[in-house]
Design a protein around this motif. Sequence first.
Motif, PDB file in Angstrom:
ATOM      1  N   CYS A  19     121.000  77.158 -27.430  1.00 24.86           N
ATOM      2  CA  CYS A  19     122.199  77.993 -27.333  1.00 24.86           C
ATOM      3  C   CYS A  19     123.400  77.162 -26.901  1.00 24.86           C
ATOM      4  N   CYS A  44     124.473  79.006 -30.173  1.00 27.68           N
ATOM      5  CA  CYS A  44     125.533  79.996 -29.925  1.00 27.68           C
ATOM      6  C   CYS A  44     126.862  79.385 -29.514  1.00 27.68           C
ATOM      7  N   ALA A  78     109.184  64.519 -22.515  1.00 29.00           N
ATOM      8  CA  ALA A  78     108.448  65.554 -23.228  1.00 29.00           C
ATOM      9  C   ALA A  78     107.193  65.909 -22.439  1.00 29.00           C
ATOM     10  N   ARG A 112     113.701  79.445 -38.378  1.00 26.59           N
ATOM     11  CA  ARG A 112     113.377  78.572 -37.254  1.00 26.59           C
ATOM     12  C   ARG A 112     111.864  78.452 -37.109  1.00 26.59           C
ATOM     13  N   LEU A 120     107.995  82.041 -22.668  1.00 23.61           N
ATOM     14  CA  LEU A 120     109.256  82.790 -22.665  1.00 23.61           C
ATOM     15  C   LEU A 120     110.191  82.259 -23.757  1.00 23.61           C
ATOM     16  N   ALA A 170     114.518  86.179 -30.848  1.00 22.70           N
ATOM     17  CA  ALA A 170     115.068  84.938 -31.405  1.00 22.70           C
ATOM     18  C   ALA A 170     116.514  84.789 -30.974  1.00 22.70           C
ATOM     19  N   SER A 191     115.654  85.709 -24.715  1.00 19.47           N
ATOM     20  CA  SER A 191     115.046  84.682 -23.873  1.00 19.47           C
ATOM     21  C   SER A 191     115.371  84.963 -22.395  1.00 19.47           C
ATOM     22  N   PHE A 196     127.944  86.886 -36.227  1.00 21.63           N
ATOM     23  CA  PHE A 196     129.305  86.546 -35.814  1.00 21.63           C
ATOM     24  C   PHE A 196     130.149  85.970 -36.935  1.00 21.63           C
TER      25      PHE A 196
HETATM   26  C1  LIG Z   1     123.239  77.792 -35.081  1.00 26.71           C
HETATM   27  C2  LIG Z   1     122.671  78.803 -34.126  1.00 26.71           C
HETATM   28  C3  LIG Z   1     123.473  79.819 -33.650  1.00 26.71           C
HETATM   29  C4  LIG Z   1     122.949  80.768 -32.771  1.00 26.71           C
HETATM   30  N1  LIG Z   1     123.763  81.775 -32.330  1.00 26.71           N
HETATM   31  C5  LIG Z   1     123.258  82.711 -31.483  1.00 26.71           C
HETATM   32  C6  LIG Z   1     124.084  83.746 -30.992  1.00 26.71           C
HETATM   33  O1  LIG Z   1     125.259  83.837 -31.316  1.00 26.71           O
HETATM   34  N2  LIG Z   1     123.535  84.641 -30.116  1.00 26.71           N
HETATM   35  C7  LIG Z   1     122.225  84.570 -29.739  1.00 26.71           C
HETATM   36  O2  LIG Z   1     121.781  85.407 -28.957  1.00 26.71           O
HETATM   37  N3  LIG Z   1     121.428  83.594 -30.192  1.00 26.71           N
HETATM   38  C8  LIG Z   1     121.915  82.654 -31.057  1.00 26.71           C
HETATM   39  N4  LIG Z   1     121.095  81.644 -31.492  1.00 26.71           N
HETATM   40  C9  LIG Z   1     119.699  81.618 -31.035  1.00 26.71           C
HETATM   41  C10 LIG Z   1     119.613  81.028 -29.613  1.00 26.71           C
HETATM   42  O3  LIG Z   1     120.237  79.778 -29.576  1.00 26.71           O
HETATM   43  C11 LIG Z   1     118.156  80.925 -29.213  1.00 26.71           C
HETATM   44  O4  LIG Z   1     117.541  82.171 -29.409  1.00 26.71           O
HETATM   45  C12 LIG Z   1     118.019  80.530 -27.750  1.00 26.71           C
HETATM   46  O5  LIG Z   1     118.645  79.303 -27.481  1.00 26.71           O
HETATM   47  C13 LIG Z   1     116.535  80.448 -27.417  1.00 26.71           C
HETATM   48  O6  LIG Z   1     116.424  80.041 -26.104  1.00 26.71           O
HETATM   49  P1  LIG Z   1     115.045  79.506 -25.532  1.00 26.71           P
HETATM   50  O7  LIG Z   1     115.203  79.617 -24.079  1.00 26.71           O
HETATM   51  O8  LIG Z   1     113.906  80.190 -26.149  1.00 26.71           O
HETATM   52  O9  LIG Z   1     114.920  77.990 -26.010  1.00 26.71           O
HETATM   53  P2  LIG Z   1     115.960  76.809 -26.254  1.00 26.71           P
HETATM   54  O10 LIG Z   1     117.340  77.210 -25.897  1.00 26.71           O
HETATM   55  O11 LIG Z   1     115.740  76.316 -27.628  1.00 26.71           O
HETATM   56  O12 LIG Z   1     115.507  75.727 -25.198  1.00 26.71           O
HETATM   57  C14 LIG Z   1     114.254  75.092 -25.248  1.00 26.71           C
HETATM   58  C15 LIG Z   1     114.341  73.784 -24.491  1.00 26.71           C
HETATM   59  O13 LIG Z   1     113.031  73.244 -24.373  1.00 26.71           O
HETATM   60  C16 LIG Z   1     113.107  71.844 -24.540  1.00 26.71           C
HETATM   61  N5  LIG Z   1     111.775  71.382 -24.954  1.00 26.71           N
HETATM   62  C17 LIG Z   1     111.123  71.622 -26.103  1.00 26.71           C
HETATM   63  N6  LIG Z   1     109.916  71.065 -26.093  1.00 26.71           N
HETATM   64  C18 LIG Z   1     109.783  70.428 -24.903  1.00 26.71           C
HETATM   65  C19 LIG Z   1     108.764  69.668 -24.318  1.00 26.71           C
HETATM   66  N7  LIG Z   1     107.590  69.446 -24.933  1.00 26.71           N
HETATM   67  N8  LIG Z   1     108.958  69.149 -23.077  1.00 26.71           N
HETATM   68  C20 LIG Z   1     110.133  69.384 -22.422  1.00 26.71           C
HETATM   69  N9  LIG Z   1     111.134  70.098 -22.953  1.00 26.71           N
HETATM   70  C21 LIG Z   1     110.962  70.627 -24.167  1.00 26.71           C
HETATM   71  C22 LIG Z   1     114.170  71.667 -25.594  1.00 26.71           C
HETATM   72  O14 LIG Z   1     114.710  70.349 -25.568  1.00 26.71           O
HETATM   73  C23 LIG Z   1     115.171  72.728 -25.190  1.00 26.71           C
HETATM   74  O15 LIG Z   1     116.139  72.212 -24.313  1.00 26.71           O
HETATM   75  C24 LIG Z   1     121.598  80.679 -32.362  1.00 26.71           C
HETATM   76  C25 LIG Z   1     120.788  79.644 -32.822  1.00 26.71           C
HETATM   77  C26 LIG Z   1     121.310  78.715 -33.691  1.00 26.71           C
HETATM   78  C27 LIG Z   1     120.411  77.617 -34.190  1.00 26.71           C
END
Ligand SMILES: Cc1cc2nc3c(=O)[nH]c(=O)nc-3n(C[C@H](O)[C@H](O)[C@H](O)COP(=O)(O)OP(=O)(O)OC[C@H]3O[C@@H](n4cnc5c(N)ncnc54)[C@H](O)[C@@H]3O)c2cc1C
Length: 458
Positions: free
Chosen positions: A42, A47, A115, A268, A306, A314, A319, A348
Amino acid sequence: MARDFDAIIIGAGQAGPALAGRLTGAGMTVALVERKLFGGTCVNTGCMPTKTLVASAYAAHLARRGAEYGVVLDGPVRIDMAKVKARADTVSLNARTNVEKWLRGMKGCTVLQGAARFEAPDVVSVGEERLRAPRIFINVGGRAFVPDLPGIDRTPYLTNTSMLALDQLPEHLIVIGGSYLGLEFAQMYHRFGARVTVVEQSPRLVMREDEEVSAAIQEILEAEGVAVRTGAKCIRLAPHEAGVAVGVDCTSGGPEIVGSHLLLAVGRRPNTHDLGLDKAGVETDARGYIRVDDELATNVPGIWALGDCNGRGAFTHTSYNDFEIVAANLLDGGARRVSQRIPTYGLFIDPPLGRAGMTETEARASGRKLLIGKRMMTRVGRAVEKGETKGFMKVVVDAETSRILGAAILGLNGDEAVHGILDMMYADQPYTTLQQAVQIHPTVSELIPTMLGEMKPA
Ligand SMILES: Cc1cc2nc3c(=O)[nH]c(=O)nc-3n(C[C@H](O)[C@H](O)[C@H](O)COP(=O)(O)OP(=O)(O)OC[C@H]3O[C@@H](n4cnc5c(N)ncnc54)[C@H](O)[C@@H]3O)c2cc1C
């Protein structure tokens, strides 16, 4: 030797940092592991940068329409892409830095960069380090899905991540994927001055939405000059001297589209393939999403998942809500459930789509007797005053219980206005409560009670 903690959090996305705050606040020692950028998708590639770019694109669009408002600009509107990018980078960088600073300054929280991989159900490795805890929270998010299209191995392509590194304007951007992410990029790049073609495999854009919503979105984009090719079968890719050639079998248009850049925006995949989940015995589904119950526990006691990696949402707000559920149930004796969540999200483009609950199609399929209200944005005073009258609002109500089942507001401030309806759904009140509420004039929201008063049986 493993270092012992009360909890390990893998990933500093939208759930992990907030959870670290609650767990350490409750006196636990926490190890938080992040392999790349604090704030996750995000903040860094989702986002925040995209909505910052959407804001630049909106400014360009409005500037071009200046004369309609009596605003005179001497000369054509020009876009400084390097500055547009720098603005988005700054917004992301500030947020990323703040998350990292917060975590590193958090009492009881040990931050590790690298990682993480499971070695056992209660042991995680980060490089040479071994960490052990009775509670492990997985918040690893997802990445762009790259489909196995013919020619993909020899054709240059961009994903949401590499797209955000561009500081030049593509001459002709081809976007494969006519859904939420693809359409945001398509409209913004067209507004920056690129030719844009959207290629979508399904018969219409954003298939998850009602047909009339898809049709209105297509109309909005085409009216601005974005080319839309739906029903694209047999998509194939090849390098071309101009950049890329995309072969399609579409319901209309020629069999090949040549562009300078290609963006893949077709969904995704969860970052679970390299987590060593097998060593912990954590189950995933066929696409790699971690299976969780209604409280986000995996099949292994002491391990939760989570955010995007559990396939139950998504979005950033889903999240974050996962964090709230887990924290409430673990620390506050709560009984919160994912199933209590009402689906809601935004698309958006400009004007935006704000969605809550069921689509009309879903509501009809449920077999309920329905009341449906609809109002065009041309009949919303605020939209008329602002000269932004595209789109419509729609609400679907259960005729027997008077409960609102869902809504779509595609139009000016639709992403904000839909919350009035969403909150009424959470309050589980009859639609008449909202119908009788007095709202501020002149706003988009003030016409929602009017729309509710004019509903018809469907
Ligand atoms: C272009 C785009 C636009 C978007 N716009 C919106 C929007 O406007 N509104 C909205 O609600 N959502 C939007 N989303 C979706 C949103 O970004 C995601 O749903 C959100 O970020 C998910 O959060 P998360 O906490 O699940 O994981 P993430 O934010 O993806 O974070 C996961 C983290 O885990 C880390 N990680 C992964 N594997 C490991 C490992 N093995 N060891 C240590 N660290 C690790 C990664 O580096 C990352 O930092 C958008 C997504 C994209 C791609």
